[in-house]
Design a protein around this motif. Sequence first.
Motif, PDB file in Angstrom:
ATOM      1  N   ARG A 133      42.374  34.096  20.159  1.00  0.00           N
ATOM      2  CA  ARG A 133      41.097  33.414  19.959  1.00  0.00           C
ATOM      3  C   ARG A 133      40.021  33.846  20.951  1.00  0.00           C
ATOM      4  O   ARG A 133      38.839  33.767  20.663  1.00  0.00           O
ATOM      5  CB  ARG A 133      41.293  31.895  20.066  1.00  0.00           C
ATOM      6  N   HIS A 190      53.722  26.446  13.220  1.00  0.00           N
ATOM      7  CA  HIS A 190      54.966  26.897  13.854  1.00  0.00           C
ATOM      8  C   HIS A 190      56.193  26.820  12.930  1.00  0.00           C
ATOM      9  O   HIS A 190      56.951  27.786  12.804  1.00  0.00           O
ATOM     10  CB  HIS A 190      55.186  26.037  15.106  1.00  0.00           C
ATOM     11  N   CYS A 227      48.572  34.113  14.752  1.00  0.00           N
ATOM     12  CA  CYS A 227      49.006  33.392  15.952  1.00  0.00           C
ATOM     13  C   CYS A 227      49.439  31.986  15.586  1.00  0.00           C
ATOM     14  O   CYS A 227      49.313  31.561  14.445  1.00  0.00           O
ATOM     15  CB  CYS A 227      47.884  33.359  16.993  1.00  0.00           C
ATOM     16  N   ASP A 228      49.937  31.251  16.582  1.00  0.00           N
ATOM     17  CA  ASP A 228      50.362  29.866  16.398  1.00  0.00           C
ATOM     18  C   ASP A 228      49.125  28.962  16.339  1.00  0.00           C
ATOM     19  O   ASP A 228      48.015  29.386  16.665  1.00  0.00           O
ATOM     20  CB  ASP A 228      51.263  29.459  17.572  1.00  0.00           C
ATOM     21  N   GLN A 270      54.998  34.568  11.258  1.00  0.00           N
ATOM     22  CA  GLN A 270      53.528  34.567  11.338  1.00  0.00           C
ATOM     23  C   GLN A 270      52.963  35.781  10.607  1.00  0.00           C
ATOM     24  O   GLN A 270      51.990  35.669   9.841  1.00  0.00           O
ATOM     25  CB  GLN A 270      53.082  34.640  12.801  1.00  0.00           C
ATOM     26  N   TYR A 320      48.930  27.697  23.806  1.00  0.00           N
ATOM     27  CA  TYR A 320      49.800  28.863  23.975  1.00  0.00           C
ATOM     28  C   TYR A 320      48.976  30.050  24.462  1.00  0.00           C
ATOM     29  O   TYR A 320      47.871  30.295  23.966  1.00  0.00           O
ATOM     30  CB  TYR A 320      50.462  29.254  22.644  1.00  0.00           C
ATOM     31  N   ALA A 324      45.811  31.583  11.799  1.00  0.00           N
ATOM     32  CA  ALA A 324      46.758  30.732  12.523  1.00  0.00           C
ATOM     33  C   ALA A 324      47.809  30.207  11.555  1.00  0.00           C
ATOM     34  O   ALA A 324      47.499  29.832  10.429  1.00  0.00           O
ATOM     35  CB  ALA A 324      46.019  29.577  13.182  1.00  0.00           C
ATOM     36  N   THR A 379      48.024  32.267  21.563  1.00  0.00           N
ATOM     37  CA  THR A 379      46.910  31.763  20.752  1.00  0.00           C
ATOM     38  C   THR A 379      45.584  32.053  21.450  1.00  0.00           C
ATOM     39  O   THR A 379      44.614  32.516  20.837  1.00  0.00           O
ATOM     40  CB  THR A 379      47.052  30.241  20.540  1.00  0.00           C
TER      41      THR A 379
END
Length: 781
Positions: free
Chosen positions: A484, A501, A471-472, A766, A477, A498, A480
């Motif tokens: 999480r 970006h 994820c970012d 990602q 976001y 993570a 995200t």
Amino acid sequence: MARRGGGRISGQVKVTARVRYRFSGIVQGVGFRPFIYRTARSFDLAGFVQNRPEGVTVEVEGPAERIAAFFDAVMANLPPLAAVSATRREKIPPQGENGFRITASAASGAAEVLIPPDIALCGACERELFDPADRRHRYPFINCTDCGPRLTIITGIPYDRVNTSMACFPLCSDCRREYEDPGDRRFHAEPNACPVCGPALTLLDEGGRPIASAEPLAQAAAALRAGAIVAIKGLGGFHLACDATNDGAVARLRQRKYREEKPLALMVPDLAAAQALASLDAAEDALLRSPQRPIVLVQKKEHAVVSPHVAPGMPRFGIMLPYTPLHHLLLREGFQALVMTSGNRTDEPICIGNREAAARLAGIADGFLVHNRDILVRCDDSIAQIVAGEAVLSRRARGYCPKPVALRETFPAVLALGPQDKSTISILKGDLAFLSPHIGDLATPQARDLFHESIAVMEGIAECRPDTIACDLHPGYYSTLAARQGMIPGREMSRIIAVQHHHAHIVSCMAEHGLSGKVIGLAMDGTGYGMDGHVWGGEFLVADEAAFTRAGHIKEFLLPGGEKAVREPWRLGASLLREACGDGWQETAAALELLPDAKTAVLLDRMMERGLNSPPCSSLGRVFDGVAALLGLRRAASFEGQAAMELEGAAGGKGDGELPFAVARNGERLILDLFPAVREIAQRRLAGGGAAGLAAAFHDTLVAALTAAAETIREETGLARVVLAGGCFQNRLLLEGLLQRLTAAGFAVFWHRQVPTNDGGISLGQAVCAAARLRDGQSAL
Ligand code: ZN
Ligand code: ZN
Ligand code: FE
């Protein structure tokens, strides 16, 4: 001598062999089996061909050299839509079989078959559609093995009629004959149908109630001609359509959809109609006519006969040609151009169900042209443009998804959740990356539902449920948070990795080109969350797939009002001026009529002085917005990127020469200072300089500045490969200029084609970054 004789004897004996081939890739739903059947028969081989979940299995029996020739012929003449990703060959004992058969599909095994994308109506079907003698004359659901719906109608693998939304339409005897005849071009065309046995159109009124009509299509066309807005069920979702030449209709559509200025896509009947609206080169012609039929961004012609509300202030139109039989029939009802915009409310995903559309588009559409073939997978129109002679996608969906991106090596499996805007998700499996169709901005509950739906759909297609999630870094976001907070069902215990970006942007482009090792990454973007919590977006990275260092960035300025500044470029103009001119900036701003009033200037200054809601930012996208505001092109934007697009559009002819800039150092870091250029723009503007020349000069300056920065990094690192990624490279002027200049400076330059350079490509980066870290045994950030 004896040996020579022995050789002669064995050469005379007819050795019968049997070989089993397994083909994987895009080999189902593309006419692969009849092609194998015809080829095997032409070599007079016995055996069979069969669809299996893991691909297509072929067994051929006959003289060994003829089997080898058969295989060569297969690989040399694959059907147009087929793509073989792997073949396996195995010698097995001959069975004395006669003749060649196509046997029923087998349902068990591990899936390695790739689902094909939806493909536009082919030429042969188009001829039948308009042939009065054909039994499918004017039938809106005509298709064959070379064309028609694929991804959007599947429920499972293998791709067979029972696993599609055509399962509820039993074939009539004529259709069945075609479907079962290996010599027919509709042999196992899974969506095969005709007016007797297949789907049919219905017209609904504004409340979603069926209207009795013998000619629903003609009636819908009449309504459109009268200025109505009609929701039309397409391939991957609904469109909202209206007559593009009718000012009132287009204005009404904008008003009802709350879509102020964002350009609306057009569909035109044929290439000649497209040429009447836009100047097209050969590459644009070919892209418009390609079987993928994306919306193509093309240069507007002056006095094009469509409403000015279609793409106000924009230099370009988004145009597509008809891609379903329904579109062909509709467009030939005398329209020069129809607006065909996604059937949704602004910022929500496209509608697919009849009842869903009637409910969600109530108050927008005056009627609905629907049918009873269900759309099972949402898939928007793709958007593309020609850059440096090549097709480049800015939205990857219909026609392209779910064809995977081939990677240079086998990676551990990863599910990547993408960013917040223009989101997509990706699944990495082996040496393939499966990108979902465009999902959109994850701000609405509907988009979030589609985000979860897309994960399920893509996991089904890839037949893979990775237990690592990428994820970012942005804590706000939705994607995200979903990672999480364990919002992906069944994956609460997953490992989460993570990825920054802009590193993801660069790795995405590396993955598309199969690059490994260190590169110079120029991530020129809107905004992304930086490692230091600042807003990044003008980054010079030295990166490989797993890690990066921030070698430099565009000199920071403040983002007064935070996210608000995206919609209010005058805030950015003010911030750039303040950085560039120091204390006198307010007088300059007043002279440029940048701000609503003097009070605002004082407030803004105080806000930035105290750092209130003014995060530091290094985004090139925001520099573009600010410069557009300084040039008086746009002070308030109704969608992200509007000001930047207008700045590109304004740049006409020869620029006023390069403006000053500086490449400086701050410790280890290179700082690209663009404020000398900003100061110069303000001064020349005040001295009466025209916006077009200054906009062009600004582009030229950026090309020079980014090249200078890349050269500095090359001197220090010895790296000579430059990877360009990020939303700013949707700007054709910037990208083409930079490609030329960097290449001339001796760099090997890599840029996105098949994967969007904007945030639509983030999930791929990602996924590959996370997988590379797993591979290297460093899952921690
Ligand atoms: Zn066809
Ligand atoms: Zn039929
Ligand atoms: Fe981005």
